[in-house]
Design a protein around this motif. Structure first.
Motif, mmCIF file in Angstrom:
data_model
loop_
_atom_site.group_PDB
_atom_site.id
_atom_site.type_symbol
_atom_site.label_atom_id
_atom_site.label_comp_id
_atom_site.label_asym_id
_atom_site.label_seq_id
_atom_site.Cartn_x
_atom_site.Cartn_y
_atom_site.Cartn_z
ATOM 1 N N GLY A 421 0.817 -1.202 0.000
ATOM 2 C CA GLY A 421 0.000 0.000 0.000
ATOM 3 C C GLY A 421 0.855 1.258 0.000
ATOM 4 N N ALA A 422 0.247 2.363 -0.400
ATOM 5 C CA ALA A 422 0.960 3.637 -0.434
ATOM 6 C C ALA A 422 1.487 3.981 0.960
ATOM 7 N N GLY A 423 2.772 4.392 1.012
ATOM 8 C CA GLY A 423 3.368 4.814 2.272
ATOM 9 C C GLY A 423 3.797 3.692 3.189
ATOM 10 N N ALA A 424 3.735 2.454 2.725
ATOM 11 C CA ALA A 424 4.090 1.322 3.569
ATOM 12 C C ALA A 424 5.593 1.301 3.850
ATOM 13 N N VAL A 425 5.950 0.926 5.076
ATOM 14 C CA VAL A 425 7.349 0.677 5.441
ATOM 15 C C VAL A 425 7.463 -0.824 5.671
ATOM 16 N N VAL A 437 0.132 -3.268 4.176
ATOM 17 C CA VAL A 437 -0.038 -1.818 4.313
ATOM 18 C C VAL A 437 0.459 -1.394 5.692
ATOM 19 N N GLY A 438 0.714 -0.089 5.839
ATOM 20 C CA GLY A 438 0.987 0.464 7.150
ATOM 21 C C GLY A 438 2.457 0.613 7.484
ATOM 22 N N ILE A 439 2.673 1.186 8.723
ATOM 23 C CA ILE A 439 4.021 1.407 9.261
ATOM 24 C C ILE A 439 4.089 0.786 10.661
ATOM 25 N N PRO A 440 4.819 -0.292 10.872
ATOM 26 C CA PRO A 440 5.417 -1.127 9.823
ATOM 27 C C PRO A 440 4.333 -1.883 9.073
#
Length: 452
Positions: A421-425, A437-440
């Motif tokens: 997903g966008a912005g995933a770390v 998806v998500g951080i982390p």
């Protein structure tokens, strides 16, 4: 033609170059000056070549290698002394000698061949390659008697006003019969400058009634010598013009030769177009029907057919067919781009392999990575390959979709047809057909074969 040896005088101090590098090793068109001369001698069918160097010749040997013989001139005491340093390598082994300076890289093989043929046909003891121009400066003059026979060569600083009126100048290229040469060289006396000049052989031969000839060259540009950085720039421009002309005559379109710089080591196939302000260096190979530039720099890379590269920097990379790159992208060493891939603007790729039909549209860094076929990399994606100590690898499987602003913290492996997903770390491996998806990043969904 008789048994020939080529001798190149390259032992000068090169003081006017104001450089730690030997003058003959300064590059012109991507090759050392001395390499151009050696190549011309070989093209003129001279197999054995002797290079006269100073004692400290390691740098020359490192560039030229062991493909030639070396003679050492211990002190820079002139061309006659330099020739004498070849005594043991030449005497009794060759019939004829082609002698030339190491700072005339524009001399072409066809000119040298014509000079040798003329020398042999005339059964000459010594033949000079000469030129004729109206305003001679800094060059020795060939002096003839009232019957037109050559009687001597005089250096400009030693010439009388009458001798300076001669319009025929000495190029520093000689064919010399090796029979009895060494006895005649021993007759050369020291000059006012404390040097021994090989040109004094002309007067010695004339006094002995030997056959001396000269062949006047038509294109005097071939005789331009390099004494300083300004001369180097003049010769560079002429070499560049030759390189571009040859490419254009072989089917390459060059929009603006004045702003295009291509080294002699480069190979380009027909129907490729080179746009303005393009620089192509090293052992680069470019296939047919490509468009390169404008504003592009390529070094030591292999680019296959029908590629387009615009406003980009490519170094030590392999690019397969039908790839388009740019504008404003940088492919670094050990990068491989497989066929039909799109690399857009502001993309940096280092030591990575990008699979066929993949897309990296814009604003991405891909380092130490391996991407399968049909991978899509979203804007802002970064492979975080350096942990402060080691460079780590990222593997992305085929048909995966990496969302915008994804951070892939290596070492890491993304399976086939996975999605981030966008912005995933992403800090852990992702299985095939999985959305994270998500951080982390955490697993959001696993796709079944039917759903996919």
């Amino acid at each position: 033609m008789n048994n020939w040896v080529g001798v190149i005088l390259a032992a000068g101090t090169s003081s006017r170059m104001k450089s730690k590098t030997s003058k003959v090793l300064h590059e012109i068109g991507g090759k050392a000056m001395l390499v151009h001369i050696i190549e011309s001698l070989k093209k003129a069918s001279i197999k054995d070549i002797i290079v006269v160097t100073p004692e400290n010749n390691e740098s020359i040997i490192n560039i030229i290698g062991e493909d030639v013989l070396y003679a050492i001139q211990k002190d820079p005491n002139g061309t006659g002394d330099a020739m004498n340093s070849c005594l043991d390598l030449i005497k009794g082994k060759y019939d004829q000698i082609l002698l030339m300076n190491g700072d005339t890289p524009l001399l072409e093989a066809k000119t040298l061949t014509s000079l040798m043929e003329f020398h042999s046909q005339e059964s000459s003891d010594m033949t000079f390659l000469s030129g004729e121009i109206a305003n001679i400066k800094g060059l020795g003059r060939i002096i003839r008697n009232e019957n037109g026979k050559i009687i001597k060569i005089v250096e400009e600083h030693e010439a009388t006003p009458k001798e300076l009126e001669s319009k025929e100048f000495n190029s520093g290229v000689y064919c010399i019969n090796n029979m009895n040469l060494w006895e005649d060289i021993s007759s050369i006396t020291i000059s006012n400058k404390g040097e021994y000049y090989i040109t004094d052989l002309a007067e010695i031969y004339s006094n002995k009634g030997k056959n001396i000839q000269s062949m006047v060259i038509q294109d005097t540009d071939e005789l331009i010598g390099v004494n300083d950085r300004y001369d180097l720039s003049i010769v560079e421009e002429k070499i560049r013009s030759r390189i571009l002309k040859e490419l254009m005559l072989n089917g390459v379109t060059i929009r603006d030769p004045r702003s295009t710089f291509i080294e002699s080591t480069v190979s380009i196939e027909q129907d490729t177009t080179i746009e303005p302000n393009t620089y192509i260096y090293g052992k680069t190979i470019i296939g047919k029907e490509c468009t390169i530039g404008p504003n592009t720099l390529i070094t030591n890379s292999h680019i296959e057919s029908r590629c387009s590269i615009i406003n980009s920097y490519i170094e030590d990379a392999i690019i397969e067919s039908e790839v388009d790159i740019g504008p404003f992208s940088h492919l670094r060493k050990d990068t491989i781009i497989r066929s039909q891939t799109h690399i857009g603007n502001f993309v940096e790729i280092k030591k990575s392999e990008i699979g066929s039909n993949s897309k990296i549209g814009h604003f991405a860094y891909i380092g130490d990575a391996e991407l399968g076929n049909e991978v899509n990399i979203g804007a802002g994606t970064v492979t975080c390959n350096f942990d402060g100590v080691n460079k780590n690898k990222t593997i992305i499987g085929k048909k995966s979709f990496i969302g915008c602003d994804t951070m892939l913290v290596a070492p890491i492996s993304i399976g086939d047809e996975a999605i981030t997903g966008a912005g995933a770390v992403v800090t852990n491996d992702v299985q095939s057909k999985t959305l994270v998806v998500g951080i982390p990043a955490k697993v959001k969904k696993n796709f079944s074969t039917k759903e996919t």
